[in-house]
Design an enzyme around this catalytic site. Structure first.
Site, PDB file in Angstrom:
ATOM      1  N   PHE A 101      -0.886  -6.434  -9.707  1.00 26.92           N
ATOM      2  CA  PHE A 101      -0.170  -5.315  -8.781  1.00 26.92           C
ATOM      3  C   PHE A 101       1.279  -5.601  -8.426  1.00 26.92           C
ATOM      4  O   PHE A 101       2.174  -4.896  -8.700  1.00 26.92           O
ATOM      5  CB  PHE A 101      -1.165  -4.636  -7.770  1.00 26.92           C
ATOM      6  CG  PHE A 101      -0.524  -3.522  -7.051  1.00 26.92           C
ATOM      7  CD1 PHE A 101      -0.106  -2.583  -7.450  1.00 26.92           C
ATOM      8  CD2 PHE A 101      -0.319  -3.588  -5.687  1.00 26.92           C
ATOM      9  CE1 PHE A 101       0.406  -1.554  -6.828  1.00 26.92           C
ATOM     10  CE2 PHE A 101      -0.106  -2.620  -4.807  1.00 26.92           C
ATOM     11  CZ  PHE A 101       0.460  -1.107  -5.532  1.00 26.92           C
ATOM     12  N   GLU A 143      -4.911   1.840   5.296  1.00 29.28           N
ATOM     13  CA  GLU A 143      -4.648   2.660   4.276  1.00 29.28           C
ATOM     14  C   GLU A 143      -6.176   2.673   3.365  1.00 29.28           C
ATOM     15  O   GLU A 143      -6.388   1.645   3.275  1.00 29.28           O
ATOM     16  CB  GLU A 143      -3.410   2.509   3.365  1.00 29.28           C
ATOM     17  CG  GLU A 143      -3.316   3.388   2.087  1.00 29.28           C
ATOM     18  CD  GLU A 143      -2.187   2.879   1.358  1.00 29.28           C
ATOM     19  OE1 GLU A 143      -1.096   3.197   1.627  1.00 29.28           O
ATOM     20  OE2 GLU A 143      -2.434   2.370   0.055  1.00 29.28           O
ATOM     21  N   SER A 156      -2.509   0.165  11.688  1.00 32.10           N
ATOM     22  CA  SER A 156      -2.826   1.002  10.908  1.00 32.10           C
ATOM     23  C   SER A 156      -3.531   0.958   9.531  1.00 32.10           C
ATOM     24  O   SER A 156      -3.119  -0.199   9.036  1.00 32.10           O
ATOM     25  CB  SER A 156      -1.751   2.220  10.844  1.00 32.10           C
ATOM     26  OG  SER A 156      -0.563   1.478  10.060  1.00 32.10           O
ATOM     27  N   ASP A 201       4.185   7.878  -8.321  1.00 34.37           N
ATOM     28  CA  ASP A 201       4.288   7.275  -9.879  1.00 34.37           C
ATOM     29  C   ASP A 201       3.988   8.243 -10.941  1.00 34.37           C
ATOM     30  O   ASP A 201       3.437   9.169 -10.678  1.00 34.37           O
ATOM     31  CB  ASP A 201       3.013   6.055  -9.813  1.00 34.37           C
ATOM     32  CG  ASP A 201       3.219   4.919  -8.775  1.00 34.37           C
ATOM     33  OD1 ASP A 201       4.293   4.658  -8.620  1.00 34.37           O
ATOM     34  OD2 ASP A 201       2.533   4.349  -8.276  1.00 34.37           O
ATOM     35  N   HIS A 211       0.670  -2.350   8.958  1.00 37.61           N
ATOM     36  CA  HIS A 211       0.021  -1.582   8.071  1.00 37.61           C
ATOM     37  C   HIS A 211      -0.619  -2.116   7.183  1.00 37.61           C
ATOM     38  O   HIS A 211      -0.239  -2.969   6.193  1.00 37.61           O
ATOM     39  CB  HIS A 211       0.982  -0.400   7.571  1.00 37.61           C
ATOM     40  CG  HIS A 211       0.434   0.717   6.896  1.00 37.61           C
ATOM     41  ND1 HIS A 211      -0.687   1.638   7.411  1.00 37.61           N
ATOM     42  CD2 HIS A 211       0.336   0.969   5.753  1.00 37.61           C
ATOM     43  CE1 HIS A 211      -1.025   2.665   6.621  1.00 37.61           C
ATOM     44  NE2 HIS A 211      -0.444   2.147   5.344  1.00 37.61           N
TER      45      HIS A 211
END
Length: 288
Positions: free
Chosen positions: A210, A9, A7, A101, A259
């Site tokens: 990140f 994003e 999958s 967030d 993912h």
């Protein structure tokens, strides 16, 4: 080696150029037959409208199973559930339910006066509608706000017990990180699927920053390898090799779903999938 289900994003575009990039990303990756694709919310709900529009457009035009991100940030319960209802009326049956967030400039999450106070409350409300397949986030490295790893496992169990169907993890650098987390979850009685999140590293500086923000452990060997690769201008080659090896280790350890966080830059994700033996099986129809 067996081929995993995959999958992807995406994030919603904020400009016309970004819209073209998103569509190029979809056209590149859709032939790999993902079981779903998801569209993110920006920090603090900043892309709420963009997410809704991108989800609706992708659902109508791509033929893909599209999952919409939904958060608790800066919205009342009624507003949040109205957004969910909008997704349902558009034919979207999958939601990634997250606390979200804090808005920019805020150090911690503060619930809306009339909003959901946690992702568990949001999941409970979505589950009551019986309209969605609900996915949630999970942290194989300790979440910055968690007391310890046990607290992360307990919180994931609470989300799954509240009605979520599957968990998608934050990215990580070593397969053993995921396996430790998976074992801890099993020991805690979690029996729903936990899917590892994979970040093909397009830009080491960005990925490094990140990782530090979200609590992802950076192994010394990864840091040293990328520093050298950046100097030698071989960053993409190293990124493909590391990501492919990570995925292979996960598959050998019994993982059957992956993912990918694409950052709307599909080439590296596509190359990793090809290396894993995942090849195009469908063609995306052109949209007038």
């Amino acid at each position: 080696m067996s081929k995993p289900e995959i999958s992807f994003e995406f994030f919603p575009p904020k400009t016309l150029e970004a819209s073209f990039r998103l569509w190029d990303t979809v056209q590149t990756l859709a032939p790999l037959d993902p079981r779903f694709v998801s569209v993110t919310y920006g920090a603090g709900g900043t892309t709420r409208e963009l997410t809704r529009d991108a989800v609706s457009t992708l659902h109508k035009s791509s033929g893909l199973n599209v999952a919409a991100h939904l958060t608790c940030v800066d919205a009342s319960r009624q507003e949040t559930l109205e957004i969910a209802d909008t997704f349902a009326r558009a034919g979207v049956q999958d939601i990634v339910a997250l606390r979200g967030d804090p808005p920019k400039g805020q150090d911690k999450f503060v619930p809306h006066p009339d909003g959901f106070t946690s992702s568990v409350e949001l999941i409970e409300a979505l589950a009551e509608t019986e309209m969605f397949n609900i996915r949630v986030g999970a942290y194989p490295d300790k979440h910055p706000e968690a007391a310890d790893m046990a607290a992360d496992v307990d919180w994931l169990k609470a989300k799954l017990d509240a009605g979520a169907d599957e968990a998608l993890t934050q990215f990580f650098f070593e397969a053993e990180t995921f396996f430790r987390f998976r074992d801890a979850c099993a020991k805690a009685g979690i029996d729903k699927p936990i899917v590892p999140g994979i970040l093909p590293i397009e830009n080491w500086a960005g990925a490094r920053n990140f990782a530090k923000r979200c609590g992802t452990h950076i192994p010394v060997w990864v840091e040293q390898a990328f520093e050298k690769a950046v100097r030698d201008e071989r960053e993409d080659l190293l990124a493909t090799a590391i990501c492919t090896e990570l995925c292979s280790d996960l598959i050998e350890g019994g993982v059957n779903k992956l993912h990918f966080y694409t950052l709307n830059r599909p080439e590296l994700t596509r190359d990793v999938c090809f290396a894993l033996g995942i090849t195009p099986s469908v063609e995306l129809e052109n949209v007038a």
